[in-house]
Design a protein around this motif. Structure first.
Motif, PDB file in Angstrom:
ATOM      1  N   UNK A 130      -7.405  -3.299  11.050  1.00  0.00           N
ATOM      2  CA  UNK A 130      -7.592  -1.432  11.079  1.00  0.00           C
ATOM      3  C   UNK A 130      -9.190  -0.998  10.261  1.00  0.00           C
ATOM      4  N   UNK A 131      -9.972  -0.723  12.291  1.00  0.00           N
ATOM      5  CA  UNK A 131     -11.017  -0.974  11.684  1.00  0.00           C
ATOM      6  C   UNK A 131     -11.671   1.272  11.366  1.00  0.00           C
ATOM      7  N   UNK A 132     -10.704   1.427  12.207  1.00  0.00           N
ATOM      8  CA  UNK A 132     -11.200   3.618  11.794  1.00  0.00           C
ATOM      9  C   UNK A 132      -9.925   4.165  10.753  1.00  0.00           C
ATOM     10  N   UNK A 133      -8.997   3.107   9.829  1.00  0.00           N
ATOM     11  CA  UNK A 133      -7.967   3.969   9.048  1.00  0.00           C
ATOM     12  C   UNK A 133      -7.538   3.757   7.685  1.00  0.00           C
ATOM     13  N   UNK A 134      -8.157   4.776   7.289  1.00  0.00           N
ATOM     14  CA  UNK A 134      -8.039   4.424   5.274  1.00  0.00           C
ATOM     15  C   UNK A 134      -6.639   3.602   5.530  1.00  0.00           C
ATOM     16  N   UNK A 135      -6.727   2.153   4.195  1.00  0.00           N
ATOM     17  CA  UNK A 135      -5.660   1.747   4.140  1.00  0.00           C
ATOM     18  C   UNK A 135      -4.936   2.050   2.599  1.00  0.00           C
ATOM     19  N   UNK A 136      -4.041   2.195   2.518  1.00  0.00           N
ATOM     20  CA  UNK A 136      -3.389   2.216   1.384  1.00  0.00           C
ATOM     21  C   UNK A 136      -2.864   0.968   0.858  1.00  0.00           C
ATOM     22  N   UNK A 137      -3.371   0.371  -0.682  1.00  0.00           N
ATOM     23  CA  UNK A 137      -2.617  -1.455  -0.259  1.00  0.00           C
ATOM     24  C   UNK A 137      -1.636  -1.057  -1.524  1.00  0.00           C
ATOM     25  N   UNK A 138      -0.170  -1.539  -1.894  1.00  0.00           N
ATOM     26  CA  UNK A 138       0.116  -1.279  -3.208  1.00  0.00           C
ATOM     27  C   UNK A 138       1.055  -2.571  -2.827  1.00  0.00           C
ATOM     28  N   UNK A 139       2.675  -2.996  -4.150  1.00  0.00           N
ATOM     29  CA  UNK A 139       2.554  -3.765  -4.795  1.00  0.00           C
ATOM     30  C   UNK A 139       2.522  -4.495  -5.496  1.00  0.00           C
ATOM     31  N   UNK A 140       2.665  -4.021  -7.078  1.00  0.00           N
ATOM     32  CA  UNK A 140       2.747  -5.142  -7.935  1.00  0.00           C
ATOM     33  C   UNK A 140       0.936  -5.114  -8.763  1.00  0.00           C
TER      34      UNK A 140
END
Ligand SMILES: Cc1cc2nc3c(=O)[nH]c(=O)nc-3n(C[C@H](O)[C@H](O)[C@H](O)COP(=O)(O)O)c2cc1C
Length: 369
Positions: A293-303
């Motif tokens: 994902x070169x251009x899209x912000x990433x939200x991460x989750x779980x634990x």
């Protein structure tokens, strides 16, 4: 180097911190599956989060499969959500609506006229589902949607996205995770179709992409996110090539210039046990998707904890972090992290009240002293 308190943009949504609230089903909607003043109070208490992601919200009558979860397909539901969005905005927050269709993770008891549930294929989920009265029963067999009917479901996403706008949300998140309808199309363990919605990877990914496109038509790409669970092992839905399948999907979604990709890392209790029971299971670190994902912000989750979240932002594997259970128990989680960092005092979530009616375990967790 960004930390949890570095402001940023998720597409067109400016967020003052990166401590986000994960979508959390709490089974406390009112009559007609419409949110109430109690729900508005719950979300407003959490408005210090950079972005609230609403509990999963059903886009049409057939999308329901759990007791007392809200919808966004009637005027009464739109009015209920308006209470929520107004309260959140008055408290200085931002909120997007998570758009949900459960597909076969339901029971004919929820379906209009007691009809069979719908899915990509006529294969029942092996594990139990919950009836409206809360009891657990075996899932009954779904009916495979026809090709034309799948397009009609995509239109329900479009209509729900419109109603979310009318209800005053700041955007929408297409719930493409946790073995619900979009994944029932994506994963090759279930989808054996031979029409344009099955067979090749491109066809299996079409449902996610078309549902997201319908939302983009309404909101523009900068206010649409999508949630994925590439490592999800829920509801006995298998996938023979998770890296290839989700890698392809993430690249196509990245092309769309969305507000964010919301990626869950492994969401299972005991990893060793899961590996024994589900030999096909392959947890994928979010860093794999960062490279795609070169251009899209990433939200991460779980634990995630404060320390783990801070480390992921520092490494650049994600841009923001969503917290689920910690937000249930700590309405002022962002403020607690800001004040106490890794040593912040935190309330413990009470699992026995996750899905029970009323204020207890919902709006009565104490804020900071
Ligand atoms: C009570 C509860 C309800 C949940 N409801 C949803 C939901 O509506 N939509 C969704 O995508 N995930 C849902 N999840 C998953 C959470 O968003 C999150 O991924 C999970 O709790 C792991 O994050 P955590 O370790 O920070 O709690 C739910 C989890 C819990 C515990």
């Amino acid at each position: 180097m960004p930390d949890l308190f570095t402001p940023m943009h998720l597409g067109d949504i400016a967020i003052p911190n990166r401590v986000l609230m994960a979508p959390l089903t709490r089974c406390r909607a009112g009559a007609g599956f419409a949110p109430t003043a109690l729900n508005a109070q719950y979300y407003a208490q959490r408005a210090g989060s950079g972005l609230l992601i609403s509990e999963a919200t059903c886009i049409e009558p057939r999308a329901h499969g759990y007791p007392s979860v809200p919808g966004i397909h009637t005027p009464q539901q739109v009015a209920g959500w308006r209470l929520v969005t107004d309260a959140v905005h008055a408290a200085g927050g931002r909120i997007v609506c998570q758009l949900w269709h459960v597909g076969r993770v339901s029971h004919s008891a929820y379906q209009p006229g007691g009809a069979p549930t719908v899915s990509s294929a006529a294969v029942a989920k092996a594990s139990a589902v919950r009836l409206p009265d809360g009891s657990r029963v075996p899932a009954d067999a779904p009916r495979a949607l026809t090709s034309r009917e799948v397009w009609e479901v995509i239109e329900h996403y479009r209509q729900a996205a419109r109603l979310a706008k009318e209800a005053g949300f700041d955007g929408v998140e297409m719930h493409g995770a946790n073995s619900y309808l979009p994944e029932q199309f994506l994963r090759d363990g279930l989808n054996t179709r031979t029409d344009e919605w099955g067979g090749t990877l491109e066809n299996r990914a079409r449902f996610h992409l078309e549902a997201v496109k319908a939302c983009v038509d309404v909101w523009g790409p900068g206010r649409v996110g999508v949630r994925l669970s590439p490592s999800g092992a829920y509801a006995d839905l298998t996938e023979s090539n998770p890296r290839g399948t989700y890698g392809y999907l993430v690249q196509r979604l990245d092309d769309m210039g969305l507000a964010y990709l919301h990626i869950m890392e492994a969401w299972v209790g005991d990893e060793a046990k899961t590996r024994r029971e589900l030999p096909w299971w392959e947890p994928i670190p979010v860093s794999y998707f960062r490279g795609l994902a070169k251009r899209t912000p990433i939200i991460v989750n779980s634990g995630f904890t404060f320390e783990k979240a801070t480390a992921y932002l520092r490494e650049g594997w994600a841009d923001a972090v969503a917290f689920g259970r910690l937000y249930i128990a700590n309405p002022d989680l962002a403020e607690r992290f800001k004040r106490g960092g890794a040593g912040a005092a935190l309330n413990t979530p009470d699992e026995s009240t996750f899905y029970t009616p009323g204020e207890r375990g919902y709006t009565d967790y104490a804020g900071m002293e």
